[in-house]
Design an enzyme around this catalytic site. Sequence first.
Site, mmCIF file in Angstrom:
data_model
loop_
_atom_site.group_PDB
_atom_site.id
_atom_site.type_symbol
_atom_site.label_atom_id
_atom_site.label_comp_id
_atom_site.label_asym_id
_atom_site.label_seq_id
_atom_site.Cartn_x
_atom_site.Cartn_y
_atom_site.Cartn_z
ATOM 1 C CE LYS A 155 -4.706 1.237 1.560
ATOM 2 N NZ LYS A 155 -5.304 1.263 0.039
HETATM 3 C C1 PLP Z 1 -5.021 -2.438 -4.652
HETATM 4 C C2 PLP Z 1 -5.864 -2.655 -3.520
HETATM 5 N N1 PLP Z 1 -6.257 -3.895 -3.296
HETATM 6 C C3 PLP Z 1 -7.161 -4.311 -2.353
HETATM 7 C C4 PLP Z 1 -7.681 -3.480 -1.594
HETATM 8 C C5 PLP Z 1 -8.593 -3.996 -0.486
HETATM 9 O O1 PLP Z 1 -8.028 -3.931 0.732
HETATM 10 P P1 PLP Z 1 -8.962 -3.525 2.080
HETATM 11 O O2 PLP Z 1 -9.880 -4.616 2.200
HETATM 12 O O3 PLP Z 1 -7.893 -3.938 3.032
HETATM 13 O O4 PLP Z 1 -9.430 -2.173 2.032
HETATM 14 C C6 PLP Z 1 -7.374 -2.197 -1.715
HETATM 15 C C7 PLP Z 1 -7.810 -1.228 -0.667
HETATM 16 O O5 PLP Z 1 -7.636 -0.717 0.329
HETATM 17 C C8 PLP Z 1 -6.393 -1.633 -2.568
HETATM 18 O O6 PLP Z 1 -6.055 -0.543 -2.527
#
Ligand code: PLP
Length: 318
Positions: A155
Amino acid sequence: MPSYAFFKKKFIPTSEAKLGILTHALHYGTACFEGIRVNWNSDDKQLYIFRCPEHYERLLNNCKMLKINIPYTVDKLCSLTVNLIQKSGYKEDVYIRPLAYKSSEALGVRLHGLEDDIFIVVTPFGPYLDADNGIKCCVSSWIRPDDNMIPARGKITGIYVNNALAKTEAIENGFQEAIMLTSDGYVSEGSGENIFLVTDGKLVTPGCYDRILMGITRDTVIQLAKKELGIETIERHIDRSELYLANEVFLTGTAAHITPVVEIDHRKVGDGKIGKLTKKLQKLYFDVESGRNKKYLHWCTPVYSKQAKGRKTRAEIG
Ligand SMILES: Cc1ncc(COP(=O)(O)O)c(C=O)c1O
């Protein structure tokens, strides 16, 4: 009442939180962030932060990858977040954006020898994708970077250029979201969501080796499917053509909740309607994240009660 930000170790009105134009993270993408949903429960007259410690655990792990040192524990970050929302006085769904970054006003590509900081902002936030009606997706021409390019599990702000390219390509071509593949051609994830397929009554989702962010919503869905519906999730590589043959497909994410996918690359998913299992999981997830399902209240940090300050971490709950 103004909205507040936690900025340079203080709570100040968001409109006064400004960064210098030489800030390292702005030039080189040297930051990592989180997105946390806070859901208004009108029955309890309460705002619940969903899985707050888990988001900050992920943020601190990602800081480690980027050599960002933040002088706060997970507990402290959670209580700062509670205080921030209280101070802003929201009584509606909001979104929390913590961002840890290389804060030196210095040029030069590197991670070392730079100062670090974190800010947390809060903003009202409604639906992100059309979770009620389902969305149309395309397989993107942009592929997910390999782990030794930029780790997708991180992230990291810089990697989101990849996601933005994919999302805009999808929108400009008439779709609502992009599904990206890995360099090996396996299904990875959406631009801001993880992906699940329902095939022969089983849930299937890509594993960490497919360049995904290890989503907290993904984990929630895996746990709810198992505990509440007795359905195991299989983590494995998924071929592109499996997307066209799946009975149901849905995306998961903090912003997207559980969003059904009804069409991929101009092919109907199943019969082109929202699938039964997707609907069941949507209802379960909505009740859990808004604090309506009391069995999972340990995942919800209340903002407006005394309990909020002394909330136990996931490790303490066991
Ligand atoms: C690229 C990406 N994949 C998956 C997710 C889903 O992650 P989460 O369920 O922790 O929000 C996110 C969002 O944060 C994201 O930006």
